[in-house]
Design an enzyme around this catalytic site. Structure first.
Site, PDB file in Angstrom:
ATOM      1  N   SER A   1       0.830  -1.208   0.000  1.00 57.85           N
ATOM      2  CA  SER A   1       0.000   0.000   0.000  1.00 57.85           C
ATOM      3  C   SER A   1       0.865   1.260   0.000  1.00 57.85           C
ATOM      4  O   SER A   1       0.351   2.353  -0.162  1.00 57.85           O
ATOM      5  CB  SER A   1      -0.937  -0.001   1.204  1.00 57.85           C
ATOM      6  OG  SER A   1      -0.209  -0.212   2.374  1.00 57.85           O
TER       7      SER A   1
ATOM      8  N   HIS B   1      -3.548  -3.200  -5.416  1.00 53.68           N
ATOM      9  CA  HIS B   1      -3.752  -2.711  -4.050  1.00 53.68           C
ATOM     10  C   HIS B   1      -5.205  -2.911  -3.651  1.00 53.68           C
ATOM     11  O   HIS B   1      -6.083  -2.124  -4.023  1.00 53.68           O
ATOM     12  CB  HIS B   1      -3.334  -1.231  -3.958  1.00 53.68           C
ATOM     13  CG  HIS B   1      -3.487  -0.674  -2.585  1.00 53.68           C
ATOM     14  ND1 HIS B   1      -3.723   0.654  -2.337  1.00 53.68           N
ATOM     15  CD2 HIS B   1      -3.446  -1.268  -1.371  1.00 53.68           C
ATOM     16  CE1 HIS B   1      -3.825   0.836  -1.043  1.00 53.68           C
ATOM     17  NE2 HIS B   1      -3.661  -0.313  -0.435  1.00 53.68           N
TER      18      HIS B   1
ATOM     19  N   GLU C   1      -6.902  -0.547  -6.541  1.00 54.97           N
ATOM     20  CA  GLU C   1      -5.954   0.316  -7.264  1.00 54.97           C
ATOM     21  C   GLU C   1      -5.022  -0.600  -8.051  1.00 54.97           C
ATOM     22  O   GLU C   1      -4.325  -1.423  -7.471  1.00 54.97           O
ATOM     23  CB  GLU C   1      -5.150   1.176  -6.281  1.00 54.97           C
ATOM     24  CG  GLU C   1      -5.912   2.390  -5.773  1.00 54.97           C
ATOM     25  CD  GLU C   1      -5.077   3.283  -4.838  1.00 54.97           C
ATOM     26  OE1 GLU C   1      -5.359   4.479  -4.765  1.00 54.97           O
ATOM     27  OE2 GLU C   1      -4.151   2.779  -4.175  1.00 54.97           O
TER      28      GLU C   1
ATOM     29  N   ASN D   1      -4.300   6.373  -0.405  1.00 56.57           N
ATOM     30  CA  ASN D   1      -3.640   6.541   0.893  1.00 56.57           C
ATOM     31  C   ASN D   1      -2.797   7.810   0.969  1.00 56.57           C
ATOM     32  O   ASN D   1      -2.629   8.392   2.031  1.00 56.57           O
ATOM     33  CB  ASN D   1      -2.774   5.314   1.216  1.00 56.57           C
ATOM     34  CG  ASN D   1      -3.641   4.161   1.699  1.00 56.57           C
ATOM     35  OD1 ASN D   1      -4.829   4.336   1.958  1.00 56.57           O
ATOM     36  ND2 ASN D   1      -3.064   2.988   1.810  1.00 56.57           N
TER      37      ASN D   1
END
Ligand code: 3H9
Length: 715
Positions: A430, A451, A463, A501
């Site tokens: 991540s 992800h 992702e 993130n």
């Protein structure tokens, strides 16, 4: 299947009608085909509705025609009104859906609809205005307008209750639920489900029915049945719409229309429905939801990838790591019928992981949402191993081990030495640099980031992280595989945290600044939850666990990597062993087995003392400042991500936030929201906050500034 060999005459030229509708009289039946690929949307401007109206009028005046059959070309009958035309000017003189349906309700010859594939919204409403409905086995009917922030505005709220009763109609319209052909038959929506050739068998059905007299059966002439006391039913439905659909204006308006269906004439009901849809189309909520509809489809289009880009067949998958992420990831493939080998070098972890998968499925079986056979099928294609070599024949290997570059590189180096050359090697990292991971292999073009978001078997966002050398084939394969496992894939580039993130990091940092300056965690959470977020930042941290962030901060501190304003509050919580929900406390306290946050006065004291340690004088921070600052943090970082090309387009960021971070769908995602409030207001707001005490961390994204200067938007 429709008989595609049947050639219908193009109305264009014949009668000056449209190309998107064909009409032919076969025997005594007027055959009308909607031909507006890809989904036969009922476009006003392209003349689909005018074409249908002209065809019906022509048959209505033709003594040879005794009945009509309306059907769709390609896969489906119709996906509904053309959403892209909402709020746009109409070509003058073209018929609308209401013009067409109003005329159809005056026709004295039976009109039959042959439904196929997804028959949605206005498409379904068109069929409800027909006198009979036949359907192929693959037909799905739905009134999904509510998902676009509107309601069925072509008689759906008035006709459906007349067929299936007010209660069931309300349920279907407020949920937008999909109904299969068989279910539609048992509900009385469909007269017959056809197993063979839909067109030919429908023609035979009409001929047979005409012989024994086929009355014109107008739904509008029926009355609405209610199974319960209508007053109580409407009162209860109003309460549910207000509570369950907070922020969404459409469900309440749907209740109003159902009320009208029960208590007024069909004509009045139609007027109430029309007034409501016209108002709803103009709301920001509907604009936002329509934006997300197109954004999700746009996200499938990746620069450098076309329909011609070859894709590899993924027939089996391996997952490395049987922890929470690994098991969740494995379930996605098992659900789609793709065999999985799960590998963990630790025997106990492997066993625990496999048990978790089994337990998850069994609990779904217990809830009646999965059959015992499906459970057996899924578990039957799962293999466990403690040997990495077990993955040698996999088409795709997904690594989901501890977030540590060295460990990941070791695994990739080893995988590269024995996994078949065509295999795709994916990492579920991540935060880590995928180029660095790929660099230890001889096949960086086969390396990609997948992800997944936790819980990986539930969260729909994926992702797809394209590293510098990832080949177009690997990207295309990953995007198409993502759809197969029912994810919403968004292709992004490599950077710390990728898109989701990286942005959440600035958002959480701003939330910490807010509590250090004077707000309390519950005030911040309340403000942003009232704005529509599923969960405020501090509840989110408690759910995710505070310990991982603590470990990262400690490492960064020891490496001298922390330069910006540092908020010590989460460290103080962790020092007490408060790591969030899993330890019964974090920013809030939780009773055993409960997820309900309880405000902890000790946390308030920790927050207040942290402010005084920084020499800050705490002040009251209003909800609007909380929302502004958290949204501006997201938007500003999102703009930088766009400028760097890490996200392909602003709407991709919106999809990521709506699908993965609980951003209110009715606000369209952070970048769309920014445009709703005006980019210049965002820039002015950031500048204003930067001038406040402790505001010097704010820096307007140069890209955002440029857009404002040039009077441009993210598009
Ligand atoms: C309505 O009907 C209002 C009425 O009550 C009242 C009016 C007065 N319009 O999803 P896909 C495009 S509101 C315009 O990938 P699938 C879509 O953008 C409507 N475009 O295919 C995409 O374009 P592109 C109520 C539409 O096979 C392409 O078609 N109806 C529409 O996975 C393929 O779409 C709905 O809400 C449309 N209505 O799924 C149904 N529909 O290729 C909305 C699709 O450029 N549609 N496009 O990216 C769907 O749910 C799915 O598209 C459907 C097919 C299940 C039909």
């Amino acid at each position: 299947m429709l008989n595609s060999a049947l050639e219908l005459k193009d109305l264009n030229g014949e009668t000056g009608m449209s190309e998107v509708v064909s009409y032919e009289v076969r025997g005594s039946i007027g055959l009308i085909q909607i031909n507006n690929p890809p989904v036969n949307a009922l476009s006003v401007n392209k003349g689909v509705l005018q074409g249908l109206l002209d065809a019906i009028k022509s048959g209505d005046h033709d003594p040879q025609v005794s009945a009509f059959l309306i059907f769709g070309s390609g896969k489906n009958f119709s996906g509904g009104a053309d959403i892209s035309e909402f709020g746009k000017p109409k070509v003058p003189g073209m018929a609308t859906l209401s013009d067409l349906l109003a005329y159809m309700d005056t026709v004295t010859k039976p009109i039959v609809a042959a439904l196929s594939g997804p028959t949605m919204g206005g498409g379904f409403e068109l069929s409800l205005t027909c006198h009979y409905r036949l359907a192929s086995q693959e037909t799905i009917v739905a009134l999904p307008e509510v998902k676009l922030g509107i309601l069925p505005g072509a008689g759906g709220t008035q006709r459906l209750p007349r067929i299936i009763g007010a209660e069931q109609a309300l349920e279907l319209i407020t949920s937008g639920a999909f109904v299969s052909a068989q279910e539609a038959k048992s509900l009385g929506i469909v007269d017959e489900v056809i197993d063979g050739n839909l067109l030919e068998d429908s023609i035979k059905w009409i001929k047979r029915a005409l012989r024994s007299g086929l009355p014109v059966a107008r739904v509008s002439e029926r009355s609405v049945k209610t199974a319960t006391d209508p007053k109580e039913f409407i009162a209860k439905a109003t309460g549910v719409a207000e509570k369950k659909w907070r922020g969404y204006p459409a469900p309440l308006r749907i209740v109003e229309c159902i009320d009208a269906a029960i208590n007024t004439s069909f004509k009045e009901g139609i007027q109430i429905e029309r007034k409501n849809i016209e108002e709803l189309i103009l709301t920001n909520e509907s604009k936002s939801l329509r934006h997300l509809f197109f954004a999700e489809r746009q996200a499938n289009k990746v620069v450098g990838i076309s329909k011609e880009t070859p894709t590899a067949k993924i027939q089996n998958v391996s997952v490395i790591g049987a922890g929470t992420m690994g098991t969740g990831i494995a379930m996605n493939f098992l659900n789609a019928g793709i065999p999985v080998t799960i590998v963990d070098t630790n025997d106990e972890t492997l066993k625990k992981g496999i048990d978790t998968i089994n337990k998850n499925y069994l609990s779904t079986v217990a809830k009646g949402k999965l059959s015992a056979e499906d459970h057996d099928r899924r578990v039957g294609i799962l293999t466990g191993s403690t040997q990495l070599s077990a993955v040698s024949d996999s088409d795709l290997v997904v690594e989901a081990v501890y977030e540590e570059m060295k460990i990941k590189q070791t695994i990739f180096r080893e995988l590269d030495s024995f996994v078949k050359p065509t295999a795709i090697l994916a990492t579920n990292t991540s935060t880590l640099d995928i180029d660095e991971i790929a660099s230890v292999t001889q096949r960086p073009e086969q390396v990609i980031g997948l992800h997944f978001f936790s819980p990986a078997n539930v969260m729909r966002l994926l992702e797809v992280v394209r590293a510098e050398k990832t080949s177009p084939e690997v990207v295309a394969t990953s995007m198409s595989l993502a759809k197969k496992i029912k994810k919403i894939p968004v292709c992004v580039g490599v950077c710390d945290g990728f898109v989701g993130n990286r942005m959440i990091h600035t958002y959480l940092r701003e939330a910490e600044y807010l509590i250090e300056e004077g707000a309390l965690p519950q005030q911040v959470d309340h403000a942003i939850e009232s704005f529509g977020f599923a969960m405020g930042p501090f509840r989110m941290c408690d759910l995710a666990g505070l310990d991982i962030g603590w470990a990262i901060r400690k490492r960064k501190k020891s490496e001298g990597l922390i330069s910006k304003r540092y908020v010590s509050i989460p460290d103080h919580l962790c020092e007490r062993g408060w790591f969030g929900q899993k330890t019964g406390g974090g920013y809030y306290t939780y009773e055993a087995g409960s997820r309900v946050p309880i405000v902890n006065p000790e946390v308030s004291a920790i927050v207040e003392s942290a402010s005084s340690q920084q020499g800050m004088i705490r002040r009251t921070i209003e909800a609007n400042e909380i929302v502004d600052r958290l949204m501006f943090a997201l938007i500003n970082e999102g703009a930088e991500i766009l400028a760097e090309g890490v996200a392909q387009r602003a709407s991709d960021i919106d999809v990521i936030y709506a699908a993965g971070y609980g951003f209110p769908r009715y606000r369209g995602g952070p970048m769309f929201y920014a445009q709703t409030i005006g980019l210049s207001n965002v820039v002015e707001g950031i500048e204003r906050y930067s001038k406040q005490d402790h505001g010097d961390h704010w820096e307007v994204s140069p890209f955002l500034s440029q857009l404002v200067q040039k009077n441009q938007t993210f598009e």
